[in-house]
Design a protein around this motif. Structure first.
Motif, PDB file in Angstrom:
ATOM      1  N   ASP A 143     -23.896  32.383  30.516  1.00  0.00           N
ATOM      2  CA  ASP A 143     -22.836  33.355  29.937  1.00  0.00           C
ATOM      3  C   ASP A 143     -21.791  32.832  30.515  1.00  0.00           C
ATOM      4  O   ASP A 143     -20.514  32.745  30.129  1.00  0.00           O
ATOM      5  CB  ASP A 143     -23.410  34.859  29.985  1.00  0.00           C
ATOM      6  CG  ASP A 143     -24.277  35.188  29.100  1.00  0.00           C
ATOM      7  OD1 ASP A 143     -24.344  34.452  28.273  1.00  0.00           O
ATOM      8  OD2 ASP A 143     -24.768  36.285  29.316  1.00  0.00           O
ATOM      9  N   MET A 188     -23.275  25.940  19.722  1.00  0.00           N
ATOM     10  CA  MET A 188     -23.678  27.246  19.131  1.00  0.00           C
ATOM     11  C   MET A 188     -22.700  27.760  18.103  1.00  0.00           C
ATOM     12  O   MET A 188     -21.713  27.278  18.074  1.00  0.00           O
ATOM     13  CB  MET A 188     -24.074  28.212  20.179  1.00  0.00           C
ATOM     14  CG  MET A 188     -22.711  28.768  20.894  1.00  0.00           C
ATOM     15  SD  MET A 188     -22.790  30.135  22.144  1.00  0.00           S
ATOM     16  CE  MET A 188     -24.009  29.516  23.047  1.00  0.00           C
ATOM     17  N   ALA A 189     -23.225  28.805  17.282  1.00  0.00           N
ATOM     18  CA  ALA A 189     -22.345  29.317  16.501  1.00  0.00           C
ATOM     19  C   ALA A 189     -21.189  30.215  16.949  1.00  0.00           C
ATOM     20  O   ALA A 189     -21.427  30.842  18.133  1.00  0.00           O
ATOM     21  CB  ALA A 189     -23.048  30.283  15.371  1.00  0.00           C
ATOM     22  N   SER A 209     -19.890  32.905  16.098  1.00  0.00           N
ATOM     23  CA  SER A 209     -20.190  34.335  15.891  1.00  0.00           C
ATOM     24  C   SER A 209     -21.313  34.714  17.128  1.00  0.00           C
ATOM     25  O   SER A 209     -21.079  35.826  17.974  1.00  0.00           O
ATOM     26  CB  SER A 209     -20.858  34.630  14.641  1.00  0.00           C
ATOM     27  OG  SER A 209     -22.028  34.054  14.606  1.00  0.00           O
ATOM     28  N   THR A 210     -22.166  33.677  17.610  1.00  0.00           N
ATOM     29  CA  THR A 210     -23.153  33.992  18.706  1.00  0.00           C
ATOM     30  C   THR A 210     -22.302  34.006  19.996  1.00  0.00           C
ATOM     31  O   THR A 210     -22.659  34.732  20.768  1.00  0.00           O
ATOM     32  CB  THR A 210     -24.288  32.899  18.696  1.00  0.00           C
ATOM     33  OG1 THR A 210     -24.647  32.840  17.298  1.00  0.00           O
ATOM     34  CG2 THR A 210     -25.343  32.964  19.704  1.00  0.00           C
ATOM     35  N   LEU A 211     -21.500  33.201  20.091  1.00  0.00           N
ATOM     36  CA  LEU A 211     -20.609  32.920  21.167  1.00  0.00           C
ATOM     37  C   LEU A 211     -19.722  34.331  21.576  1.00  0.00           C
ATOM     38  O   LEU A 211     -19.635  34.687  22.818  1.00  0.00           O
ATOM     39  CB  LEU A 211     -19.760  31.532  21.286  1.00  0.00           C
ATOM     40  CG  LEU A 211     -18.803  31.418  22.486  1.00  0.00           C
ATOM     41  CD1 LEU A 211     -19.515  31.528  23.866  1.00  0.00           C
ATOM     42  CD2 LEU A 211     -17.997  30.230  22.320  1.00  0.00           C
ATOM     43  N   ALA A 234     -17.322  26.908  20.829  1.00  0.00           N
ATOM     44  CA  ALA A 234     -18.806  26.785  20.304  1.00  0.00           C
ATOM     45  C   ALA A 234     -19.388  25.296  19.733  1.00  0.00           C
ATOM     46  O   ALA A 234     -20.471  25.038  20.092  1.00  0.00           O
ATOM     47  CB  ALA A 234     -18.901  27.836  19.067  1.00  0.00           C
ATOM     48  N   HIS A 269     -20.265  37.157  20.330  1.00  0.00           N
ATOM     49  CA  HIS A 269     -21.191  38.531  20.764  1.00  0.00           C
ATOM     50  C   HIS A 269     -21.463  38.158  22.264  1.00  0.00           C
ATOM     51  O   HIS A 269     -21.853  39.303  22.863  1.00  0.00           O
ATOM     52  CB  HIS A 269     -22.573  38.223  19.724  1.00  0.00           C
ATOM     53  CG  HIS A 269     -23.452  39.355  20.239  1.00  0.00           C
ATOM     54  ND1 HIS A 269     -23.172  40.642  19.808  1.00  0.00           N
ATOM     55  CD2 HIS A 269     -24.833  39.149  20.937  1.00  0.00           C
ATOM     56  CE1 HIS A 269     -24.490  41.347  20.371  1.00  0.00           C
ATOM     57  NE2 HIS A 269     -25.079  40.568  20.742  1.00  0.00           N
ATOM     58  N   ALA A 270     -21.820  37.038  22.641  1.00  0.00           N
ATOM     59  CA  ALA A 270     -22.270  36.836  23.967  1.00  0.00           C
ATOM     60  C   ALA A 270     -21.066  37.161  25.150  1.00  0.00           C
ATOM     61  O   ALA A 270     -21.374  37.776  26.043  1.00  0.00           O
ATOM     62  CB  ALA A 270     -22.646  35.398  24.285  1.00  0.00           C
TER      63      ALA A 270
END
Length: 303
Positions: free
Chosen positions: A13, A35-36, A38-40, A30, A42-43
């Motif tokens: 993170d 990674m996507a 959106s995933t990043l 990203a 959210h993280a």
């Protein structure tokens, strides 16, 4: 912002935060992290919750660190670089270093690499391939898929780590003796308007402006090029042929100066020397092949 716990954030993170804060873009970060977006995103929200701090200011079009985010970024960048060094220090126990290092460099810097760095690389790390792309314009080495770039230090983005490549270089004005015999020797930069000058066209299309300095005062001259070229070695060749005065890096003109084919002019007016350096992203893990390349660069400078 509430925070359910003060558990220590993961290294993953924190590395992701440095990528977002450096790129100021979820999409570019990203892409780098694989990674996507959106995933990043959210993280990063989960990281802020865990730390109980807002680290990033978000709008529909941009993302930038908060004051706390900037402070965390300043502390994390050297810490992650030190961690990479620690991991690389034991890489040799896995066996020999192998891989490919992709480097973006202007022609003069590429010539320096070929002459000074690559022979030592071939001797020390025969299984490391160095892929050099010669390019005059300053590129984003991360999005371009390069491991490193070479430029003058003042041109290197601030979020990069720079390793000096050679002794400082200096811009000089040179001309052939027969040209100076015909046209006279300029005593001040203002007199260049009465001379034939060899222009340098930048990759973006503009002509390079000639900078001068004396007694702490700087001045710039827009020269009208009798000949305009986009390659420094060709500019030196044009000056040797008596086509006019060229404004080039001293390394490019050194062989012709030593052979007496060129003479320096306006030496008292030339700006201070600048350092050329290899640079690479400070927030990414440094692969063993790139680390080997950087070690050789440092050794050639010390030598």
């Amino acid at each position: 912002m509430t925070h359910p716990s003060h558990s220590r954030p993961s290294l993953t993170d924190l590395t992701a935060f440095v990528a977002v804060a450096t790129h100021r873009s979820f999409r570019r970060a990203a892409d780098e992290l694989g990674m996507a977006p959106s995933t990043l995103s959210h993280a990063m929200r989960a990281l802020e919750e865990r730390m109980g701090l807002r680290l990033l200011n978000r709008t529909t079009r941009s993302v930038s660190p908060t004051e706390a985010g900037f402070q965390l970024l300043d502390q994390l960048q050297p810490a992650l670089a030190a961690l990479d060094d620690a991991l690389d220090s034991v890489a040799g126990f896995r066996g020999h270093v192998a891989g490919t290092v992709r480097v973006n460099a202007p022609r003069l810097a590429a010539a320096l690499l070929v002459r000074a760095v690559l022979p030592l690389m071939a001797q020390r790390f025969p299984d490391v391939a160095v892929d050099i792309v010669v390019e005059g314009r300053l590129v984003d080495i991360v999005s371009g898929g390069f491991d490193a770039g070479v430029r003058l230090v003042d041109s290197i983005p601030k979020d990069m780590i720079a390793v000096p490549l050679a002794q400082p270089v200096r811009f000089i004005c040179v001309a052939a003796p027969d040209y100076l015999a015909r046209a006279g020797i300029p005593k001040t930069p203002d007199e260049l308007t009465r001379h034939r000058c060899i222009g340098h066209r930048l990759p973006g299309g503009k002509l390079y402006r000639w900078d001068f300095a004396r007694a702490g005062q700087g001045m710039t001259v827009d020269t009208a090029g009798a000949v305009v070229l986009d390659d420094e070695e060709l500019m030196v060749d044009a000056a040797v042929q008596g086509l006019g005065i060229a404004y080039v890096v001293d390394l490019a003109a050194a062989p012709a100066l030593e052979a007496g084919q060129l003479r320096k002019v306006l030496s008292a007016w030339m700006p201070a020397a600048e350092t050329m350096a290899v640079y690479y992203p400070g927030h990414r893990a440094v692969p063993p092949a790139l680390r080997a390349f950087l070690d050789v660069v440092r050794e050639t400078v010390r030598g």
